[in-house]
Design a protein around this motif. Sequence first.
Motif, PDB file in Angstrom:
ATOM      1  N   ALA A  17       0.830  -1.213   0.000  1.00 34.34           N
ATOM      2  CA  ALA A  17       0.000   0.000   0.000  1.00 34.34           C
ATOM      3  C   ALA A  17       0.858   1.253   0.000  1.00 34.34           C
ATOM      4  CB  ALA A  17      -0.933  -0.001   1.207  1.00 34.34           C
ATOM      5  N   ILE A  18       1.953   1.229   0.752  1.00 38.18           N
ATOM      6  CA  ILE A  18       2.843   2.396   0.799  1.00 38.18           C
ATOM      7  C   ILE A  18       3.320   2.727  -0.607  1.00 38.18           C
ATOM      8  CG2 ILE A  18       5.023   3.310   1.672  1.00 38.18           C
ATOM      9  CD1 ILE A  18       4.678   1.458   4.117  1.00 38.18           C
ATOM     10  N   ARG A  19       3.810   1.714  -1.308  1.00 40.93           N
ATOM     11  CA  ARG A  19       4.335   1.966  -2.659  1.00 40.93           C
ATOM     12  C   ARG A  19       3.210   2.312  -3.635  1.00 40.93           C
ATOM     13  NH1 ARG A  19       8.554  -1.943  -1.207  1.00 40.93           N
ATOM     14  NH2 ARG A  19      10.576  -0.899  -1.512  1.00 40.93           N
ATOM     15  N   GLU A  20       2.060   1.657  -3.543  1.00 35.70           N
ATOM     16  CA  GLU A  20       0.965   1.933  -4.483  1.00 35.70           C
ATOM     17  C   GLU A  20       0.413   3.346  -4.307  1.00 35.70           C
ATOM     18  OE1 GLU A  20      -1.968  -1.137  -4.140  1.00 35.70           O
ATOM     19  OE2 GLU A  20      -0.869  -2.520  -5.444  1.00 35.70           O
ATOM     20  N   ARG A  21       0.156   3.730  -3.072  1.00 37.16           N
ATOM     21  CA  ARG A  21      -0.424   5.053  -2.828  1.00 37.16           C
ATOM     22  C   ARG A  21       0.585   6.161  -3.111  1.00 37.16           C
ATOM     23  NH1 ARG A  21      -5.403   4.648  -0.012  1.00 37.16           N
ATOM     24  NH2 ARG A  21      -6.426   2.838  -0.946  1.00 37.16           N
ATOM     25  N   CYS A  22       1.833   5.962  -2.690  1.00 33.81           N
ATOM     26  CA  CYS A  22       2.870   6.948  -3.025  1.00 33.81           C
ATOM     27  C   CYS A  22       3.091   6.997  -4.536  1.00 33.81           C
ATOM     28  CB  CYS A  22       4.174   6.615  -2.305  1.00 33.81           C
ATOM     29  SG  CYS A  22       4.113   6.898  -0.510  1.00 33.81           S
ATOM     30  N   GLY A  23       2.958   5.840  -5.178  1.00 36.05           N
ATOM     31  CA  GLY A  23       3.093   5.776  -6.633  1.00 36.05           C
ATOM     32  C   GLY A  23       2.042   6.604  -7.347  1.00 36.05           C
ATOM     33  N   GLN A  24       0.836   6.645  -6.779  1.00 33.97           N
ATOM     34  CA  GLN A  24      -0.207   7.492  -7.367  1.00 33.97           C
ATOM     35  C   GLN A  24       0.214   8.961  -7.347  1.00 33.97           C
ATOM     36  OE1 GLN A  24      -4.340   7.089  -6.236  1.00 33.97           O
ATOM     37  NE2 GLN A  24      -4.067   4.942  -5.682  1.00 33.97           N
ATOM     38  N   LEU A  25       0.772   9.394  -6.239  1.00 36.17           N
ATOM     39  CA  LEU A  25       1.193  10.794  -6.149  1.00 36.17           C
ATOM     40  C   LEU A  25       2.411  11.066  -7.023  1.00 36.17           C
ATOM     41  CD1 LEU A  25       0.614  11.689  -2.388  1.00 36.17           C
ATOM     42  CD2 LEU A  25      -0.699  12.398  -4.386  1.00 36.17           C
ATOM     43  N   ASP A  27       2.973   9.596  -9.928  1.00 36.75           N
ATOM     44  CA  ASP A  27       2.412   9.735 -11.281  1.00 36.75           C
ATOM     45  C   ASP A  27       1.717  11.085 -11.458  1.00 36.75           C
ATOM     46  OD1 ASP A  27       3.314   7.188 -11.858  1.00 36.75           O
ATOM     47  OD2 ASP A  27       1.373   6.221 -11.498  1.00 36.75           O
ATOM     48  N   TYR A  28       1.037  11.536 -10.420  1.00 33.20           N
ATOM     49  CA  TYR A  28       0.339  12.828 -10.412  1.00 33.20           C
ATOM     50  C   TYR A  28       1.330  13.972 -10.627  1.00 33.20           C
ATOM     51  CZ  TYR A  28      -2.127  16.683  -7.914  1.00 33.20           C
ATOM     52  OH  TYR A  28      -2.702  17.871  -7.520  1.00 33.20           O
ATOM     53  N   VAL A  29       2.472  13.893  -9.962  1.00 35.21           N
ATOM     54  CA  VAL A  29       3.490  14.944 -10.094  1.00 35.21           C
ATOM     55  C   VAL A  29       4.173  14.872 -11.454  1.00 35.21           C
ATOM     56  CG1 VAL A  29       5.722  15.760  -9.225  1.00 35.21           C
ATOM     57  CG2 VAL A  29       3.896  15.163  -7.616  1.00 35.21           C
ATOM     58  N   GLN A  32       2.598  16.431 -14.326  1.00 35.02           N
ATOM     59  CA  GLN A  32       2.498  17.898 -14.200  1.00 35.02           C
ATOM     60  C   GLN A  32       1.137  18.382 -13.673  1.00 35.02           C
ATOM     61  OE1 GLN A  32       4.915  20.205 -14.558  1.00 35.02           O
ATOM     62  NE2 GLN A  32       6.408  18.605 -14.937  1.00 35.02           N
ATOM     63  N   LYS A  33       0.477  17.568 -12.876  1.00 38.44           N
ATOM     64  CA  LYS A  33      -0.815  17.972 -12.315  1.00 38.44           C
ATOM     65  C   LYS A  33      -0.682  18.646 -10.952  1.00 38.44           C
ATOM     66  CE  LYS A  33      -3.348  14.267 -14.670  1.00 38.44           C
ATOM     67  NZ  LYS A  33      -4.102  12.995 -14.491  1.00 38.44           N
ATOM     68  N   SER A  34       0.474  18.513 -10.334  1.00 40.23           N
ATOM     69  CA  SER A  34       0.663  19.073  -8.992  1.00 40.23           C
ATOM     70  C   SER A  34       0.934  20.574  -9.037  1.00 40.23           C
ATOM     71  CB  SER A  34       1.839  18.379  -8.291  1.00 40.23           C
ATOM     72  OG  SER A  34       2.201  19.083  -7.115  1.00 40.23           O
ATOM     73  N   TRP A 259      -1.826   9.633   5.988  1.00 34.18           N
ATOM     74  CA  TRP A 259      -2.305  11.001   5.809  1.00 34.18           C
ATOM     75  C   TRP A 259      -3.155  11.102   4.550  1.00 34.18           C
ATOM     76  CZ3 TRP A 259      -0.809  13.689  10.083  1.00 34.18           C
ATOM     77  CH2 TRP A 259       0.234  13.127  10.819  1.00 34.18           C
ATOM     78  N   PHE A 260      -3.875  12.221   4.428  1.00 36.56           N
ATOM     79  CA  PHE A 260      -4.825  12.392   3.327  1.00 36.56           C
ATOM     80  C   PHE A 260      -4.235  13.262   2.225  1.00 36.56           C
ATOM     81  CE2 PHE A 260      -8.249  14.654   1.161  1.00 36.56           C
ATOM     82  CZ  PHE A 260      -9.071  13.616   0.782  1.00 36.56           C
ATOM     83  N   HIS A 261      -4.511  12.893   0.983  1.00 36.78           N
ATOM     84  CA  HIS A 261      -4.199  13.739  -0.166  1.00 36.78           C
ATOM     85  C   HIS A 261      -5.325  13.596  -1.183  1.00 36.78           C
ATOM     86  CE1 HIS A 261      -2.241  15.593  -3.588  1.00 36.78           C
ATOM     87  NE2 HIS A 261      -1.221  15.947  -2.822  1.00 36.78           N
ATOM     88  N   SER A 262      -5.836  14.730  -1.639  1.00 39.54           N
ATOM     89  CA  SER A 262      -7.026  14.735  -2.496  1.00 39.54           C
ATOM     90  C   SER A 262      -6.805  14.097  -3.861  1.00 39.54           C
ATOM     91  CB  SER A 262      -7.522  16.180  -2.684  1.00 39.54           C
ATOM     92  OG  SER A 262      -6.497  16.988  -3.254  1.00 39.54           O
ATOM     93  N   ALA A 263      -5.557  13.948  -4.287  1.00 39.61           N
ATOM     94  CA  ALA A 263      -5.280  13.372  -5.607  1.00 39.61           C
ATOM     95  C   ALA A 263      -5.228  11.847  -5.590  1.00 39.61           C
ATOM     96  CB  ALA A 263      -3.971  13.917  -6.157  1.00 39.61           C
ATOM     97  N   VAL A 264      -5.336  11.232  -4.416  1.00 40.63           N
ATOM     98  CA  VAL A 264      -5.269   9.770  -4.302  1.00 40.63           C
ATOM     99  C   VAL A 264      -6.672   9.183  -4.406  1.00 40.63           C
ATOM    100  CG1 VAL A 264      -4.672   7.868  -2.763  1.00 40.63           C
ATOM    101  CG2 VAL A 264      -3.144   9.826  -2.976  1.00 40.63           C
ATOM    102  N   VAL A 265      -6.838   8.211  -5.277  1.00 39.88           N
ATOM    103  CA  VAL A 265      -8.162   7.628  -5.504  1.00 39.88           C
ATOM    104  C   VAL A 265      -8.579   6.745  -4.330  1.00 39.88           C
ATOM    105  CG1 VAL A 265      -7.889   7.683  -8.012  1.00 39.88           C
ATOM    106  CG2 VAL A 265      -7.217   5.629  -6.743  1.00 39.88           C
ATOM    107  N   ASP A 266      -9.818   6.298  -4.377  1.00 41.82           N
ATOM    108  CA  ASP A 266     -10.443   5.475  -3.344  1.00 41.82           C
ATOM    109  C   ASP A 266     -10.686   6.329  -2.103  1.00 41.82           C
ATOM    110  OD1 ASP A 266     -11.566   3.367  -2.040  1.00 41.82           O
ATOM    111  OD2 ASP A 266      -9.704   2.332  -1.608  1.00 41.82           O
TER     112      ASP A 266
END
Length: 403
Positions: A17-25, A27-29, A32-34, A259-266
């Motif tokens: 989960a650590i790698r998957e959720r951090c991986g989402q952020l 990819d987001y960065v 160039q969406k950040s 912690w929470f980040h709005s760009a992470v799905v689910d």
Amino acid sequence: MEKSTLEKIAYLRSPLAIRERCGQLYDYVVSQKSPYFGCDLTQLENVADYVIEVMRSQYPVQIPFHSRWRHFVVGVPRLTWLDEKLAQLSDVEIAIAKYDLAIVSVLLDAGAGNWHYIEPETQLTFARSEGLAVASYQMFCQGIFSSDPSNPLRVDAQKLQSLTEEDLVTGFQVTPDNPLVGLSGRLKLLQKLGEVLLIFPDIFGKENPRPGNLVNYLLLKVEHNQIAAATIFDAVLQGFSDIWTGRIELDGVNLGDVWFHSAVVDDGLVPFHKLSQWLTYSLLEPLQELGLEITNLDTLTGLAEYRNGGLCLDLELIYVKNPDILSHSHPVGSEVIVEWRALTLILLDKIAVKIREKLNVNASELPLVKVLQGGTWSAGRKIAAELRNGVPPLQIESDGTVF
């Protein structure tokens, strides 16, 4: 509690989960969406070269694990002294005592601010992580964490629950001119640890339980003289997650360093478990001293903290889109800090791969836990010292329980 909730909690406590959720952020960065950060992967080569230079300078022969044990030996061979003090105990009892020390010391290891410690025995002066390590080592040897004056080299629930702020003020040599950031947070954490030890008698023992009794619990998990790193991490999260206060909860279960980040799905939740993994890394060597082999080290992740993150910022692998981010401090739970930590964690894996390629070694020869020590953490501290007298590039409001 519903099965789906239990499964979600188990997932959020996993390295996957650590790698998957951090991986989402990540990819987001990278896409160039950040609004806060960008990532320049062309700098990866330069970062790897810088880290390799530091590794060769610091550890020309063999790189040890990134763990609390490195800090205990700064300046003088305190672990040799500790072994002499524990010499009358059995091998397992020695491991339990070392777990007691490592667990308390790691939990006390968060940003110290402009604080220092003068060791009475040697008159050497230390600051930051080394200072906290040496101070906690001395407190352990003095019996500050033991309720049994005839058996000082231990940590137990009874004494932890009765610890006072004065105990820590004295132990850490805190004065108005030598303040320690997050002192009350550290005290509450140790007091809470004393309470939590009583909740899990199967892990920590039934009578005046000790954190070090985790050794006995882990020995039950050994197969063919081997134990997986993730098994130790699971036990750490199971036994210690309830000590964190003021964190996100799921059906009354404290999630810890999540912690929470709005760009992470689910559900938007991003786990890091930095201190829990730092603790896990610090619990490996006493088991190795019992003759056990630790397997699958690279299941665990890099540590999302300010030295590793600072390295990525200072060498422009991560860049800020708005310089104002660097001009003031940010809460740990802010999206700026969550994003920075997530990027750091994913980039540590990439840095490790690049370093192995350059050195022509594999992951078993140079696991991530050695890359961190050799390594990214040391390199992050070195470049911060060169650029800002040791101050990290991005400022975090610390309560003494995360960084």
